[in-house]
Design a protein around this motif. Structure first.
Motif, PDB file in Angstrom:
ATOM      1  N   GLN B  96       0.811  -1.216   0.000  1.00  0.00           N
ATOM      2  CA  GLN B  96       0.000   0.000   0.000  1.00  0.00           C
ATOM      3  C   GLN B  96       0.844   1.264   0.000  1.00  0.00           C
ATOM      4  N   GLY B  97       1.893   1.240   0.826  1.00  0.00           N
ATOM      5  CA  GLY B  97       2.744   2.430   0.936  1.00  0.00           C
ATOM      6  C   GLY B  97       3.285   2.842  -0.422  1.00  0.00           C
ATOM      7  N   THR B  98       3.806   1.864  -1.159  1.00  0.00           N
ATOM      8  CA  THR B  98       4.350   2.148  -2.486  1.00  0.00           C
ATOM      9  C   THR B  98       3.259   2.631  -3.421  1.00  0.00           C
ATOM     10  N   LEU B  99       2.107   1.981  -3.353  1.00  0.00           N
ATOM     11  CA  LEU B  99       1.000   2.367  -4.241  1.00  0.00           C
ATOM     12  C   LEU B  99       0.628   3.828  -4.021  1.00  0.00           C
ATOM     13  N   PHE B 100       0.531   4.210  -2.751  1.00  0.00           N
ATOM     14  CA  PHE B 100       0.140   5.593  -2.481  1.00  0.00           C
ATOM     15  C   PHE B 100       1.233   6.578  -2.868  1.00  0.00           C
ATOM     16  N   THR B 121      -6.646   1.085  -9.369  1.00  0.00           N
ATOM     17  CA  THR B 121      -6.222  -0.030  -8.515  1.00  0.00           C
ATOM     18  C   THR B 121      -6.759   0.146  -7.096  1.00  0.00           C
ATOM     19  N   VAL B 122      -6.669   1.360  -6.575  1.00  0.00           N
ATOM     20  CA  VAL B 122      -7.218   1.607  -5.237  1.00  0.00           C
ATOM     21  C   VAL B 122      -8.726   1.423  -5.256  1.00  0.00           C
ATOM     22  N   ALA B 123      -9.378   1.900  -6.331  1.00  0.00           N
ATOM     23  CA  ALA B 123     -10.831   1.728  -6.449  1.00  0.00           C
ATOM     24  C   ALA B 123     -11.192   0.255  -6.380  1.00  0.00           C
ATOM     25  N   ARG B 136     -10.580  -0.694   7.782  1.00  0.00           N
ATOM     26  CA  ARG B 136      -9.527  -1.607   8.233  1.00  0.00           C
ATOM     27  C   ARG B 136      -8.453  -1.787   7.168  1.00  0.00           C
ATOM     28  N   THR B 137      -8.869  -1.846   5.903  1.00  0.00           N
ATOM     29  CA  THR B 137      -7.882  -2.031   4.833  1.00  0.00           C
ATOM     30  C   THR B 137      -6.874  -0.892   4.806  1.00  0.00           C
ATOM     31  N   PHE B 138      -7.370   0.324   5.001  1.00  0.00           N
ATOM     32  CA  PHE B 138      -6.489   1.478   4.844  1.00  0.00           C
ATOM     33  C   PHE B 138      -6.143   2.151   6.169  1.00  0.00           C
ATOM     34  N   ASN B 139      -6.570   1.553   7.255  1.00  0.00           N
ATOM     35  CA  ASN B 139      -6.270   2.108   8.573  1.00  0.00           C
ATOM     36  C   ASN B 139      -6.797   3.527   8.745  1.00  0.00           C
TER      37      ASN B 139
END
Lengths: 398, 162
Positions: B96-100, B121-123, B136-139
């Motif tokens: 996730q970190g890299t994706l963002f 991809t996030v969608a 929960r997925t993204f805190n």
């Protein structure tokens, strides 16, 4: 875990971008509840389109809830509503007008099978909302009280046309519209792209020529049983090169002259519906084959003069053809074999009442195109079971 | 006559220098405009907002897509999250970190196709999840009061039935 303010999920413009990929309600709705920022970004998107489909046995619960929200004073996102479609739902004139007043940015309005609404409410709505599309079709089949909207009068359409100069899409089921109001539409709505009228016996060349002259962006023209002649078509050919769809069901004064003019001048034509246009012969259809290579649908039901001569040309020259209706045409097996060997995108073929066709030819066609739908064709002669539902209508609809 | 492919130098936030072909760099509208303004120059362009690992990924994307035709504006309105091709899907299989970080970099460097891809991809990660599952997925913290949640539900649940 805390994220710094630069995290994409905390940036409104990124959130909006992500949410634009979730436009169906089922996927966007949950985002409203994630946190306040998400709600602020997704609610405006969610509120853009409101579609309500009811039915005889099926009350649209969403519609009831929507009306309830509209009655409140607090409706923070009403101004985002751009499109409202209501089909077979219970709605009164006051309710509809109230919604329009709360949603002044409404641009696309579609009303189908909702009885009890009057002409007047539509014209009142157009005083508040600068509509770009208006579709009003109220079929009285099965509904006890015939809706007044089914018979919109000239005076109402004139008012609507004058209030909505940005109108691009107009579909009316009324059978009382005459040249008078259509001329007003022509004068006022120069951005018109689509004009679909129901039973149009009062429509003549007088207004359609004006429409053609004043609306150069016209892409779709649909008239049923109107009194127009080739003169209208020749004007359209001259003035509307972007035409894609032409539906002239039952317009019996049309002849080859008009159709040939259109097919030459409008190279991007995709659909011709010439059902019951008795004057059309192979000359028109050959011209279409030669000039309109993007042709997708051709409806020649009851065009008794159409024969193998032109249908073989269509088969040969129109590779994108998806739907072909040849009910009661004068075709033989020659056409069927021609179609069997080309027309690789063909999905539906209507050959009812074509009395000269043999089972052998049709079976050959089906064996080469196993997924094709041929209404009314009995697969009893075929060895293996077919996936196609032969009792269903072909996928061709306007 | 052989045209030499011009090389361009980019410096990541840690100071690492990357050399790329000019046409690859120009997939970024920001860089394209800078290069057009600067003209012929051997200077490296500093990118203080982009770390080395992320810049590597961005360069990988731009190199793979360097011959893509420009995106037309009409495509803007036909958004769907289904049509991601295999290479692009593999490219986005990161944490996730890299994706963002990729989203932020694509935004900063103005590389629209990469921004579209990463947002899609996030969608897809959001699709089909309940609000709780999304959080929960993204805190993400829920900052609604119960009363506010009720209000949101009342105003918007006309669309839930679809």
């Amino acid at each position: 875990m805390t994220y710094n303010k630069l995290h994409p999920l905390y940036l409104p413009e990124i959130l909006t971008e992500i949410f634009s990929y979730l436009v169906t309600y089922k996927t966007l709705y949950p985002t409203l509840f994630v946190n306040r920022l998400w709600y602020f970004c997704s609610a405006p998107i969610l509120w853009r389109k409101a579609d309500f489909i009811g039915g005889l046995n099926n009350v649209c619960i969403g519609w009831r809830k929507f009306k309830k929200v509209m009655r409140e004073n607090r409706k923070p996102h009403a101004s985002y509503l751009l499109q409202l479609h209501i089909s077979s739902c219970k709605v009164s004139n006051d309710e509809l007008y109230g919604i329009a007043r709360s949603c002044p940015n409404l641009r696309h309005l579609k009303i189908k099978w909702c009885c009890g609404l009057s002409d007047r409410v539509i014209s009142k709505i157009t005083q508040i909302c600068l509509l770009e599309s208006l579709s009003v079709s109220c079929n009285s089949k099965g509904i006890k009280r015939s809706s007044e909207l089914n018979n919109m009068k000239d005076t109402t359409l004139c008012k609507i046309a004058n209030s909505c100069p940005n109108l691009q899409y107009l579909k009316l089921g009324s059978s009382k519209i005459t040249d008078i109001s259509l001329r007003t539409v022509a004068q006022s709505c120069i951005n018109l792209r689509c004009l679909k009228l129901g039973y149009s016996k009062h429509i003549t060349d007088i207004s359609i020529i004006k429409i053609a002259q004043n609306c150069p962006y016209l892409e779709y023209l649909g008239l049923q049983t109107s009194n127009i002649t080739d003169a209208s078509l020749k004007q359209i050919a001259e003035s509307c090169p972007k035409l894609l769809i032409l539906s002239l069901v039952g317009c019996q004064k049309i002849t080859d002259g008009g159709i040939c003019a259109i097919s030459s001048a409008c190279p991007n034509m995709q659909l011709y519906a010439l059902e019951d246009c008795e004057g059309i012969t192979d000359i028109s259809v050959k011209k279409i084959a030669q000039s309109n290579l993007n042709l997708k649908y051709l409806n020649l039901v009851w065009c008794h003069l159409i024969s193998d001569e032109s249908i073989c040309e269509i088969a040969r020259l129109c590779p994108k053809l998806e739907g072909l209706q040849l009910e009661s045409c004068d075709i033989t097996d020659t056409s069927i074999y021609a179609i069997a060997h080309s027309c690789h995108n063909l999905r539906g073929l209507n050959i009812k009442d074509c009395h000269y066709l043999s089972d052998v030819a049709i079976n050959t066609l089906i064996s080469r195109k196993p997924n094709i739908i041929i209404p009314g064709w009995n697969p009893a002669d075929m060895n293996s079971g077919s996936d196609t539902d032969v009792n269903s209508e072909s996928g061709i609809s306007l | 006559m052989v045209t030499e492919v011009k090389r361009v130098k980019l410096t990541s936030s840690e100071g690492t220098e990357f050399q790329v072909d000019r046409n690859v760099a120009e997939r970024s509208v920001l860089l394209k405009n800078m290069l057009d303004d600067v003209g012929e120059s051997d200077c490296a362009i500093p990118l203080p907002n982009v770390t080395g690992p992320i810049l590597t990924k961005v360069i990988e994307y731009c190199t793979h897509h360097k011959d893509d035709p420009p995106v037309s504006h009409e495509d803007e309105f036909k958004k769907g999250s289904e049509d991601i091709d295999d290479w692009d899907a593999e490219f986005c299989k990161v944490d996730q970190g890299t994706l963002f970080e990729l989203i932020l970099s694509a935004n900063y460097l103005d590389i629209k196709p990469l921004l579209d891809l990463t947002c899609k991809t996030v969608a897809n990660m959001i699709k089909g999840k309940s609000p709780d599952e999304i959080r929960r997925t993204f805190n993400i913290e829920n900052d609604f009061s119960p009363a506010e949640e009720e209000q949101v539900k009342f105003e918007n649940d006309w669309c839930e039935e679809r």
